[in-house]
Design a protein around this motif. Structure first.
Motif, PDB file in Angstrom:
ATOM      1  N   UNK A 205       0.838  -1.197   0.000  1.00  0.00           N
ATOM      2  CA  UNK A 205       0.000   0.000   0.000  1.00  0.00           C
ATOM      3  C   UNK A 205       0.875   1.250   0.000  1.00  0.00           C
ATOM      4  N   UNK A 206       0.282   2.374  -0.429  1.00  0.00           N
ATOM      5  CA  UNK A 206       0.986   3.661  -0.424  1.00  0.00           C
ATOM      6  C   UNK A 206       0.793   4.339   0.920  1.00  0.00           C
ATOM      7  N   UNK A 213      -6.098   2.449   4.452  1.00  0.00           N
ATOM      8  CA  UNK A 213      -5.719   1.075   4.788  1.00  0.00           C
ATOM      9  C   UNK A 213      -5.539   0.851   6.285  1.00  0.00           C
ATOM     10  N   UNK A 214      -5.312   1.907   7.054  1.00  0.00           N
ATOM     11  CA  UNK A 214      -5.183   1.721   8.495  1.00  0.00           C
ATOM     12  C   UNK A 214      -6.501   1.262   9.114  1.00  0.00           C
ATOM     13  N   UNK A 227       0.079  -8.682  12.787  1.00  0.00           N
ATOM     14  CA  UNK A 227       0.247  -7.903  11.568  1.00  0.00           C
ATOM     15  C   UNK A 227       1.654  -7.323  11.541  1.00  0.00           C
ATOM     16  N   UNK A 228       2.359  -7.508  10.435  1.00  0.00           N
ATOM     17  CA  UNK A 228       3.705  -6.967  10.271  1.00  0.00           C
ATOM     18  C   UNK A 228       3.640  -5.768   9.338  1.00  0.00           C
ATOM     19  N   UNK A 229       4.395  -4.739   9.647  1.00  0.00           N
ATOM     20  CA  UNK A 229       4.477  -3.564   8.774  1.00  0.00           C
ATOM     21  C   UNK A 229       5.922  -3.133   8.636  1.00  0.00           C
ATOM     22  N   UNK A 237       7.998   5.418   0.447  1.00  0.00           N
ATOM     23  CA  UNK A 237       6.647   5.923   0.162  1.00  0.00           C
ATOM     24  C   UNK A 237       5.594   4.835   0.246  1.00  0.00           C
ATOM     25  N   UNK A 238       6.014   3.589   0.426  1.00  0.00           N
ATOM     26  CA  UNK A 238       5.062   2.467   0.454  1.00  0.00           C
ATOM     27  C   UNK A 238       5.249   1.655   1.723  1.00  0.00           C
ATOM     28  N   UNK A 239       4.270   0.814   1.999  1.00  0.00           N
ATOM     29  CA  UNK A 239       4.315  -0.083   3.146  1.00  0.00           C
ATOM     30  C   UNK A 239       3.982  -1.497   2.703  1.00  0.00           C
ATOM     31  N   UNK A 240       4.677  -2.469   3.299  1.00  0.00           N
ATOM     32  CA  UNK A 240       4.376  -3.877   3.097  1.00  0.00           C
ATOM     33  C   UNK A 240       3.669  -4.343   4.356  1.00  0.00           C
TER      34      UNK A 240
END
Length: 247
Positions: A205-206, A213-214, A227-229, A237-240
């Protein structure tokens, strides 16, 4: 004694005394050779000090984080070393001694991995194994540790980690394909009880869409999930996001 004889006697006595004194002064004095020994240094001047031997030169070891320019000195030194050609050696074969039949080697049984600890996360397929810490409901830059963020819904163990550090296996696994749905993970809670999990979904996600998305990544869940972030992209600029559920 006549008046002329007395002066003559006095003169003779004076001559005798002078002769005796002259013989005493002229007598040679005995000389003794000086004992051999170290000659003391002159007063006010220090004795010469022998120079210490030079330390042997050591090879230059350059680590992966050091600039490549540091290797130039080692390359020049290698070019100046004399090149010695190695001559082939002739080795005569010695008669082999009788060798008894060797016993078959016992094959080691594969060890079954076990996961035990307190507040710890393992994802064996990614080589990930880290202690978990509590960051609380705070902002700011986290240290290079797996931190639980407390600003999420109930039953959601939300773990943050840097992509260049503790969650590098997650970041790299996402791009290589090693991170995929179905992988097994193990989680040891604060009581030391170990639980088995599996990856149920992966999202990219951006960060600019955080408000969207939160809502579902950090939401309350009916069962205990993890949940891993971690970050992604050249400018982060992105998140896995990775969701783990009980297996």
């Amino acid at each position: 004694m006549s008046i002329w004889a007395r002066p003559l006697l006095v003169g003779l006595l004076a001559i005798g005394v002078l002769a005796t004194a002259g013989a005493t002064v002229a007598a040679p004095q005995p000389r003794h050779p000086a004992a051999a020994g170290p000659v003391p240094a002159p007063v006010g001047r220090s004795a010469p000090i022998a120079a210490a031997p030079a330390a042997p030169s050591t090879p230059l070891v350059v680590g992966p984080s050091r600039p490549a320019a540091l290797t130039s000195g080692a390359a020049q030194a290698a070019a100046l070393r004399p090149q010695v050609a190695t001559a082939a050696k002739t080795v005569s074969a010695a008669p082999k001694a009788h060798v008894a039949a060797s016993k078959p080697k016992a094959v080691a049984k594969p060890k079954t991995a076990s996961y035990h600890g307190t507040y710890h996360l393992w994802i064996p397929a990614l080589g990930l194994s880290h202690q978990i810490y509590d960051w609380g409901c705070n902002g700011g830059l986290i240290p290079n540790r797996v931190e639980y963020w407390g600003c999420v819904g109930r039953n959601n163990l939300y773990l943050l980690g840097h992509a260049w550090g503790v969650f590098k296996p997650v970041h790299d696994g996402y791009h290589s394909g090693a991170l995929h749905v179905g992988l097994t993970a193990w989680y040891a809670d604060k009581a030391g009880v170990t639980h088995r999990y599996r990856i149920s979904w992966i999202r990219h996600v951006a960060n600019k869409d955080y408000a969207s998305w939160s809502q579902w990544a950090m939401a309350v869940t009916s069962t205990k999930v993890i949940t891993l972030q971690t970050c992604d992209g050249a400018t982060s600029a992105y998140r896995i996001l990775v969701r783990l559920v009980p297996a």
